[in-house]
Design an enzyme around this catalytic site. Structure first.
Site, PDB file in Angstrom:
ATOM      1  N   GLU A   1       0.817  -1.209   0.000  1.00  0.00           N
ATOM      2  CA  GLU A   1       0.000   0.000   0.000  1.00  0.00           C
ATOM      3  C   GLU A   1       0.854   1.264   0.000  1.00  0.00           C
ATOM      4  O   GLU A   1       0.846   2.055   0.964  1.00  0.00           O
ATOM      5  CB  GLU A   1      -0.955  -0.013   1.206  1.00  0.00           C
ATOM      6  CG  GLU A   1      -1.837  -1.252   1.234  1.00  0.00           C
ATOM      7  CD  GLU A   1      -3.005  -1.160   2.194  1.00  0.00           C
ATOM      8  OE1 GLU A   1      -2.972  -0.294   3.077  1.00  0.00           O
ATOM      9  OE2 GLU A   1      -3.956  -1.942   2.044  1.00  0.00           O
TER      10      GLU A   1
ATOM     11  N   GLU B   1      -4.720  -8.964  -0.099  1.00  0.00           N
ATOM     12  CA  GLU B   1      -5.437  -8.801   1.171  1.00  0.00           C
ATOM     13  C   GLU B   1      -6.922  -8.693   0.867  1.00  0.00           C
ATOM     14  O   GLU B   1      -7.318  -7.974  -0.048  1.00  0.00           O
ATOM     15  CB  GLU B   1      -5.053  -7.511   1.915  1.00  0.00           C
ATOM     16  CG  GLU B   1      -3.737  -7.540   2.595  1.00  0.00           C
ATOM     17  CD  GLU B   1      -3.408  -6.236   3.335  1.00  0.00           C
ATOM     18  OE1 GLU B   1      -4.326  -5.505   3.763  1.00  0.00           O
ATOM     19  OE2 GLU B   1      -2.211  -5.950   3.466  1.00  0.00           O
TER      20      GLU B   1
END
Ligand code: BG6
Length: 477
Positions: free
Chosen positions: A170, A371
């Site tokens: 991220e 995820e």
């Protein structure tokens, strides 16, 4: 109607976590704080019930136990990070901390010994705090060079055993919360700094890919990638105004990293747009050539919830610093299905919609879900008499997202696998242990003991049978 959904051949199933969210500070030396550690030390009051990275799940002492559970469940792979701030003692010269490196080496061996493939991320928000203080972290071009030196050491130490490496988890998050939104310590807003961080991380991804190619460690079957949290966005309507809002949202949060990592280039007109907003970063033609020459082998995508937007109804105040929301407002869609604990909409089709985007817009690049998961507060209320958390809501969540993943593969997307966030409950930025995500419970009342949840058994059975049952609930009543 109940259907049996069969997993595609070679489709992997794993779980993810990160170093700072699990390991704890045991053995951490003076000067080895990451940005996350420093934030926790300086601004502990915002961390839910005071929990944070200091102890986390104590993975550093308990990884053998965790891997034995992964083996029992039959997970194919485990993703975590190498903590940059702890792996080195001197970031300028990439001097390795032999104690941490020895632990890490044992941990990788244990992972492999239990039949689980390690996937290692070089930074999951763990930029060394010393670099934040000395040069403003990723605002500095020098940090790109230091990251490459660090990565080269990581490949040298672990590259013969680790096949899958990732630059970032991220990459947009830290600077968005800190410099764009001004929500996190040290509460300094600067949109230009935000953009410089974004750019340097995209550049660092390419530079590390280049270093990996030259390292001699990229054997056949090895892959290098990065993990991007795609904020799948839907416009309120198909009006030009709403569509433009969604497009700009996608540009500033998604294409910002997808384009350089996959296409090796930013889209035409992007730099001019940044310039118009006064946030054009410093860059060189040489950097852009490096990005062009080094797209990643594949990408991991974190997918949790959809984002819905509409064109702006209210004007932005004159003189306000640039924020992408000058193009959009959030749209609160009536009737949306919610995870009430986390406050996120549940819309499993994000998986399929993004998969089709990869197929049609990104050359059908190889990717995987890095995820996906469901955070739930006060999970103890769902414990049965035998002490097991009966997280049927999470099992449903998995089934629904996996259903769309399998459909995406059937429809030609190059989607290779699915990872749940997270293997065990762990600490998140600020939310700490509030939202529980694990297949395995961490019992904070009792010595952080581990207990399998019902969802762990679901995963175990699905892996053993290579299939799961799915309730296709579209019946009109
Ligand atoms: C993901 C991050 O986006 O969200 C993780 O990669 C984080 O690091 C997870 O823990 C869950 O966050 P939260 O705030 O719901 O607990």
């Amino acid at each position: 109607m109940t259907e049996t959904i069969y997993l595609p051949e070679d489709f992997f199933l794993g779980a993810a976590a990160s170093a700072w969210q699990t390991e704890g500070w045991k053995g951490k030396k003076e000067g080895q704080d990451s940005y996350m550690d420093a934030w926790y030390k300086e601004n502990r009051e915002v961390w839910h019930e005071g929990y944070g990275p200091a102890v986390a799940t104590d993975f550093i002492s308990r990884y053998e136990e965790d891997f034995s559970y992964m083996k029992e469940i039959g997970l194919n792979c485990y993703r975590t990070s190498l903590n940059w701030s702890r792996f080195l003692t001197d970031y300028e010269n990439a001097v390795v901390d032999e104690d941490y490196a020895a632990y890490y080496s044992r941990m990788i061996d244990a992972c492999i010994r239990n039949g689980v493939e390690p996937m290692i991320c070089l930074e999951h928000y763990e930029v060394p705090q010393v670099l934040m203080e000395r040069c403003g972290g990723w605002n500095s071009r020098h940090v790109v060079d230091l990251f490459v030196k660090y990565a080269a050491k990581a490949f040298e130490r672990f590259g013969s055993r680790v096949k899958y490496w990732f630059a970032f988890n991220e990459p947009v998050v830290v600077q968005t919360r800190v410099y764009l939104d001004g929500l996190r310590w040290p509460f300094h807003q600067d949109s230009k700094v935000w953009m410089q961080w974004n750019y340097h991380k995209a550049l660092a991804t390419a530079a590390v890919m280049d270093a990996y190619k030259k390292s001699g460690m990229r054997r056949s079957g090895c892959k290098f990638g990065t993990i991007i949290n795609v904020e799948t966005v839907y416009p309120r309507t198909d009006s030009a105004d709403d569509m433009n809002a969604a497009d700009k949202y996608d540009l500033f949060y998604n294409r910002l990293f997808l384009d350089p990592a996959i296409r090796g280039a930013y889209e035409d007109g992007f730099f001019e747009l940044l310039d118009r907003h006064g946030i054009l970063m410093e860059y060189t033609p040489g950097d852009l050539a490096l990005i062009k020459a080094n797209p990643t082998d594949w990408v991991g995508i974190n997918l949790y919830h959809p984002n819905r937007v509409k064109g702006r109804m209210n004007p932005i105040r004159e003189g306000a610093p640039f924020h992408p929301c000058c193009y959009y407002e959030e749209f609160d869609m009536p009737g949306k299905r919610m995870n009430p604990f986390r406050g996120w909409e549940i819309y499993p089709k994000i998986v399929y919609d993004f998969a089709m985007r990869m197929k049609h817009e990104y050359g059908n690049k190889e990717w995987f879900i890095a995820e996906n998961g469901m955070g739930v507060q006060n999970e103890g209320q769902y414990r049965d008499k035998q002490g097991m958390i009966q997280d049927d809501y999470r099992i449903d969540f998995f089934r629904q997202h996996l259903y769309w993943a399998v459909k995406a593969v059937e429809d030609g997307s190059n989607l290779k696998g699915y990872m749940n966030w997270a293997f065990t409950d762990n600490v998140s930025p600020m939310n700490a242990f509030k939202n529980r995500y694990g297949l395995v419970e961490i019992d904070l009342e009792h010595n952080r003991d581990r207990h399998l949840k019902k969802s762990a058994l679901f995963f175990r059975d699905m892996i053993a049978q290579r299939s799961f049952s799915y309730e296709n609930d579209t019946e009109y009543r």
